[in-house]
Design a protein around this motif. Sequence first.
Motif, PDB file in Angstrom:
ATOM      1  N   THR A 135      41.359  38.210  43.748  1.00 21.33           N
ATOM      2  CA  THR A 135      40.637  38.620  44.961  1.00 21.33           C
ATOM      3  C   THR A 135      39.968  37.434  45.641  1.00 21.33           C
ATOM      4  O   THR A 135      39.812  37.427  46.861  1.00 21.33           O
ATOM      5  CB  THR A 135      39.588  39.692  44.636  1.00 21.33           C
ATOM      6  N   ASP A 202      38.907  43.826  49.047  1.00 24.51           N
ATOM      7  CA  ASP A 202      39.022  42.600  48.257  1.00 24.51           C
ATOM      8  C   ASP A 202      37.666  41.951  48.035  1.00 24.51           C
ATOM      9  O   ASP A 202      37.351  41.484  46.936  1.00 24.51           O
ATOM     10  CB  ASP A 202      39.982  41.610  48.934  1.00 24.51           C
ATOM     11  N   PHE A 206      35.805  41.513  44.408  1.00 24.64           N
ATOM     12  CA  PHE A 206      35.396  40.159  44.040  1.00 24.64           C
ATOM     13  C   PHE A 206      33.899  40.098  43.771  1.00 24.64           C
ATOM     14  O   PHE A 206      33.452  39.459  42.812  1.00 24.64           O
ATOM     15  CB  PHE A 206      35.775  39.175  45.152  1.00 24.64           C
TER      16      PHE A 206
END
Length: 241
Positions: A135, A202, A206
Amino acid sequence: MSNRWIPNALTALNLVAGLSSMLILQTGRVGLSALFVVFGMIIDGLDGRVARWLRAESEFGRILDSLSDIVTFGVAPAMIMYHVELRHLGLVGDLVAMLFPLCGALRLARFHTQRGPADTFIGLPITAAGGIEATLALTSSAFEPAAIILSAATVLLSLLMVSSIPYPNFKRLSYPKSMFVLVPLFALLIACVLRFQIVGTDVLIFAVLGLYAAYGMVHAIRSSIGGRKHGDGDVAHGTKK
């Protein structure tokens, strides 16, 4: 008929996710490739629970799990990062890309040979490291110079995997009954964040995994400082005597 095939099938699906991630990467669809790594993370969180629930844990399943993990969370994320940024660094980028799955393999080998508390991992788990790596590659446009910063991040994640820093094992922790109320509320909050595009999926993944990695580092630093102060106190106490 033995029911061991059920968790083993889930583990094999994890491996398929990693292989699919690398195949999709060859078409240039980096986001979808990273998504398959995240899908592998979900499957990896299920196979062990299913095996324990069915009382179908086996040495075969544990070995298959590690072999799947090195592909899905070691090789595939490294290839994604290499495709996005590391290839621009020449030989240095090649070495950094190889370092990540190498440290992941060492982390898994240590996991099988060194037994510790069931509720703690020693070193950042490869599943979390792979999720962060995959990510993180999608957020490369937020960094400048991206190749240098992301290669340094890859090296840091690699070293965290082979470190002696303890990380909580959420698969083995017991949860209070209040979690049955908090988890749905948290899931609703996440759904709203994604629905109204406050942040991308994403970035959210992350951020969560990054906080997990940072937790271990902060905990290790605090423990080191606390131990040093304790040692200095003992020395001072001995001097007074």
